[in-house]
Design a protein around this motif. Structure first.
Motif, PDB file in Angstrom:
ATOM      1  N   ASP A  46     -29.895  65.173 115.039  1.00 47.61           N
ATOM      2  CA  ASP A  46     -30.456  63.981 115.286  1.00 47.61           C
ATOM      3  C   ASP A  46     -30.038  63.473 116.499  1.00 47.61           C
ATOM      4  N   PRO A  47     -30.625  63.688 117.510  1.00 48.47           N
ATOM      5  CA  PRO A  47     -30.405  63.304 119.040  1.00 48.47           C
ATOM      6  C   PRO A  47     -30.068  61.865 119.339  1.00 48.47           C
ATOM      7  N   VAL A  48     -30.771  61.029 118.518  1.00 48.46           N
ATOM      8  CA  VAL A  48     -30.634  59.510 118.869  1.00 48.46           C
ATOM      9  C   VAL A  48     -29.491  59.094 118.206  1.00 48.46           C
ATOM     10  N   MET A  49     -29.037  59.672 117.009  1.00 47.18           N
ATOM     11  CA  MET A  49     -27.657  59.327 116.386  1.00 47.18           C
ATOM     12  C   MET A  49     -26.637  59.593 117.234  1.00 47.18           C
ATOM     13  N   VAL A  50     -26.943  60.867 117.762  1.00 41.34           N
ATOM     14  CA  VAL A  50     -25.474  61.432 118.509  1.00 41.34           C
ATOM     15  C   VAL A  50     -25.432  60.820 119.845  1.00 41.34           C
ATOM     16  N   ALA A  51     -26.452  60.363 120.398  1.00 45.14           N
ATOM     17  CA  ALA A  51     -26.587  59.809 121.958  1.00 45.14           C
ATOM     18  C   ALA A  51     -25.856  58.287 121.515  1.00 45.14           C
ATOM     19  N   VAL A  52     -26.235  57.371 120.611  1.00 48.61           N
ATOM     20  CA  VAL A  52     -25.652  56.323 120.106  1.00 48.61           C
ATOM     21  C   VAL A  52     -24.282  56.305 119.872  1.00 48.61           C
ATOM     22  N   LEU A  53     -23.767  57.545 119.290  1.00 47.45           N
ATOM     23  CA  LEU A  53     -22.275  57.500 119.053  1.00 47.45           C
ATOM     24  C   LEU A  53     -21.384  57.819 120.042  1.00 47.45           C
ATOM     25  N   MET A  54     -22.000  58.481 121.272  1.00 44.16           N
ATOM     26  CA  MET A  54     -21.339  58.723 122.405  1.00 44.16           C
ATOM     27  C   MET A  54     -21.307  57.619 123.355  1.00 44.16           C
ATOM     28  N   GLN A  55     -22.495  56.791 123.211  1.00 45.38           N
ATOM     29  CA  GLN A  55     -22.568  55.573 124.015  1.00 45.38           C
ATOM     30  C   GLN A  55     -21.317  54.495 123.352  1.00 45.38           C
ATOM     31  N   SER A  56     -21.079  54.446 122.007  1.00 48.93           N
ATOM     32  CA  SER A  56     -20.234  53.463 121.617  1.00 48.93           C
ATOM     33  C   SER A  56     -18.803  53.874 121.782  1.00 48.93           C
ATOM     34  N   LEU A  57     -18.568  55.333 121.998  1.00 48.10           N
ATOM     35  CA  LEU A  57     -17.268  55.688 122.303  1.00 48.10           C
ATOM     36  C   LEU A  57     -16.746  55.518 123.693  1.00 48.10           C
ATOM     37  N   ALA A  58     -17.579  55.408 124.667  1.00 49.55           N
ATOM     38  CA  ALA A  58     -17.193  55.109 126.243  1.00 49.55           C
ATOM     39  C   ALA A  58     -16.381  53.812 126.416  1.00 49.55           C
ATOM     40  N   PRO A  59     -16.522  52.589 125.538  1.00 50.78           N
ATOM     41  CA  PRO A  59     -15.527  51.684 125.710  1.00 50.78           C
ATOM     42  C   PRO A  59     -14.303  51.806 125.199  1.00 50.78           C
ATOM     43  N   PHE A  60     -14.041  52.716 124.285  1.00 52.43           N
ATOM     44  CA  PHE A  60     -12.636  53.122 123.697  1.00 52.43           C
ATOM     45  C   PHE A  60     -12.092  54.020 124.630  1.00 52.43           C
ATOM     46  N   VAL A  61     -12.558  54.623 125.527  1.00 51.35           N
ATOM     47  CA  VAL A  61     -11.593  55.399 126.154  1.00 51.35           C
ATOM     48  C   VAL A  61     -10.434  54.837 126.889  1.00 51.35           C
ATOM     49  N   PRO A  62     -10.271  53.810 127.503  1.00 51.24           N
ATOM     50  CA  PRO A  62      -8.926  53.343 128.019  1.00 51.24           C
ATOM     51  C   PRO A  62      -7.913  53.206 127.058  1.00 51.24           C
ATOM     52  N   VAL A  63      -8.172  53.148 125.682  1.00 50.65           N
ATOM     53  CA  VAL A  63      -7.104  53.194 124.668  1.00 50.65           C
ATOM     54  C   VAL A  63      -6.946  54.635 123.665  1.00 50.65           C
ATOM     55  N   LEU A  64      -7.719  55.516 124.256  1.00 50.73           N
ATOM     56  CA  LEU A  64      -7.500  56.903 123.839  1.00 50.73           C
ATOM     57  C   LEU A  64      -6.116  57.173 123.902  1.00 50.73           C
ATOM     58  N   HIS A  65      -5.400  57.246 124.979  1.00 50.28           N
ATOM     59  CA  HIS A  65      -4.124  58.007 125.401  1.00 50.28           C
ATOM     60  C   HIS A  65      -2.934  57.124 124.287  1.00 50.28           C
ATOM     61  N   THR A  66      -3.362  56.076 123.503  1.00 51.33           N
ATOM     62  CA  THR A  66      -2.448  55.286 122.742  1.00 51.33           C
ATOM     63  C   THR A  66      -2.294  56.054 121.427  1.00 51.33           C
ATOM     64  N   LEU A  67      -3.514  56.860 121.099  1.00 55.78           N
ATOM     65  CA  LEU A  67      -3.699  57.358 119.787  1.00 55.78           C
ATOM     66  C   LEU A  67      -3.597  58.894 119.824  1.00 55.78           C
ATOM     67  N   LYS A  68      -2.336  59.352 119.249  1.00 50.43           N
ATOM     68  CA  LYS A  68      -1.890  60.790 119.538  1.00 50.43           C
ATOM     69  C   LYS A  68      -2.988  61.889 119.102  1.00 50.43           C
ATOM     70  N   GLY A  69      -3.187  62.665 119.908  1.00 50.87           N
ATOM     71  CA  GLY A  69      -4.363  63.602 119.593  1.00 50.87           C
ATOM     72  C   GLY A  69      -5.629  63.624 119.704  1.00 50.87           C
TER      73      GLY A  69
END
Length: 453
Positions: A17-40
């Motif tokens: 489902d390309p649309v679902m995957v694209a939406v999931l990846m777009q929703s992930l971008a705002p969380f990149v700044p806090v990824l380093h606080t979550l181990k692994g």
């Protein structure tokens, strides 16, 4: 943490489902700044995004690369493992995808090349180190093939992965060509490219030569006209006895066998049955003359253009007398005319100056003025390039329409197959009901179970 832990498997499972995957990846971008606080989490998210960068759907590729770039740029300056992983991962994704270079994989490969250029531009100091390492690796493979031309060594160089990797580093170094950036790496990349052409000098390898010459032309154009001696290789193709165009040759053999036709854009070496094909020879002549025009147009604003390319003009005059094919002869005549016009213009303007060749400041101003005013060669090359772009766009349009028709036919066949199976089942049910009614009318219930009554 729960959202990120659930997102990675959800994106991997939703590949259909390309649309679902694209939406999931777009929703992930705002969380990149806090990824380093979550181990692994950063490592798993980066790995998933790099894999998604090779997806067939453009919307998924764009969303995935946005995540990769965000992780790499956040790590820039600190030299963390994630920046290095992103730099390596995007190039290795390109290498894995570039194993098969066709018109179908061209959009993905082109996107990944552009992504490498863009990502490496975020940190030029780190980009220099990575580009140097990968260029040296290409040189190591080439040196092994030159020293010992075994089957394994030759195959390590003669493949689409090597050629597309070389094209990628040509794009990178020419995009950041300033001396303080990646300019010093232009020379090694050019030397590797010229070495590959010297290694495979057979006329059957001319399609690969054309790919490399096109890449070197683009390096010269992007790097503010840095001079790369390509006329020797271009004229070697035009003067090759294997590509001689005689008026006595017939085209009937080519028209009879459509399968022997060659698409130079997606070919590295031709078969033995194709190298005498008139269509192949004509295609190579056209492509070589275009690349020669592009090379001359790039350097047509230099003050020494008439003398620097006098040998080219002399060779073209000789070829004009030898080539009897009307279309190719017309291309040679047009190119000669524009060379003569440009040379006459530069000579006329040089006669009016009062400085010598040692006055580099005045020479630079002279060449800048020539470039600003344009000339016949630049205009001629622009028209040829525009026609090439239109032809390629039409080729892709025809391919898409053909694919749409094939998909529609496949759906229709599947629907007919399904309807046919449903009709068979329906016929069986009708016959069964008829038998039951007949038996009940005659009091025959031997085939029915007692539980149904």
């Amino acid at each position: 943490r729960r959202f990120l832990s659930a997102l990675v498997p959800a994106a991997n499972e939703g590949s259909n489902d390309p649309v679902m995957v694209a939406v999931l990846m777009q929703s992930l971008a705002p969380f990149v700044p806090v990824l380093h606080t979550l181990k692994g989490q950063t490592k798993s998210v980066l790995k998933m995004a790099l894999n998604m960068c090779t997806a067939p759907e453009e919307v998924i590729r764009l969303a995935s690369y946005t995540v990769v770039r965000a992780i790499a740029t956040r790590a820039a300056g600190t030299r963390t493992m994630y920046q290095s992983t992103a730099f390596k991962g995007i190039f290795l994704a390109l290498v894995r995808t570039a194993n098969n270079y066709t018109i179908h994989t061209l959009p993905v490969i082109g996107f990944l090349m552009s992504s490498v250029v863009d990502l490496y531009g975020t940190d030029l100091e780190a980009a220099y180190q990575h580009t140097f390492v990968y260029t040296r690796q290409l040189a190591v493979y080439l040196r092994a093939a030159l020293q010992q031309q075994s089957q394994a060594n030759v195959r390590a160089v003669f493949n689409w992965q090597y050629l597309n990797a070389l094209r990628t580093w040509g794009l990178v170094v020419s995009s950041y060509h300033e001396p303080a950036q990646l300019g010093p790496l232009i020379h090694p990349v050019v030397q590797v490219a010229l070495g590959v052409m010297d290694l495979f000098a057979s006329p059957r390898m001319f399609p690969m030569h054309l790919h490399i010459l096109e890449m070197l032309n683009h390096i010269s154009t992007r790097a503010n006209g840095v001079y790369i001696p390509l006329t020797t290789y271009l004229l070697r193709i035009l003067t090759s006895p294997a590509l001689s165009l005689n008026a006595s040759e017939k085209r009937g053999r080519d028209d009879k066998d459509e399968k022997d036709r060659v698409d130079l854009q997606f070919t590295m070496r031709i078969k033995k049955s194709q190298h005498k094909s008139m269509d192949y020879k004509t295609a190579v002549w056209r492509e070589t003359l275009y690349l020669l025009t592009e090379h001359l147009a790039t350097h047509s604003s230099t003050i020494g253009f008439p003398e620097a390319f006098w040998a080219v003009e002399s060779t073209l005059r000789k070829l004009k007398k030898e080539v009897k094919l009307p279309k190719i002869n017309g291309m040679i005549t047009a190119l000669l005319r524009h060379i003569e016009t440009t040379s006459a213009k530069i000579k006329g303007k040089r006669d009016q100056v009062n400085f010598g060749p040692c006055d580099m400041v005045s020479v630079k101003m002279f060449e800048d003025d020539l470039k600003a005013n344009g000339n016949a060669l630049v205009s001629y090359h622009a028209s040829l390039r525009q026609s090439r772009v239109i032809d390629f766009a039409n080729k892709q349009k025809n391919l898409k329409s053909r694919k749409t028709i094939e998909d529609a036919q496949e759906k229709l066949e599947m629907r007919n197959t399904k309807n046919g199976s449903d009709n068979v089942k329906g016929g069986k049910q009708v016959r069964t009901e008829g038998k039951r009614k007949h038996r009940s009318a005659h009091g025959d219930y031997s085939d029915e179970s007692d539980d149904e009554y």
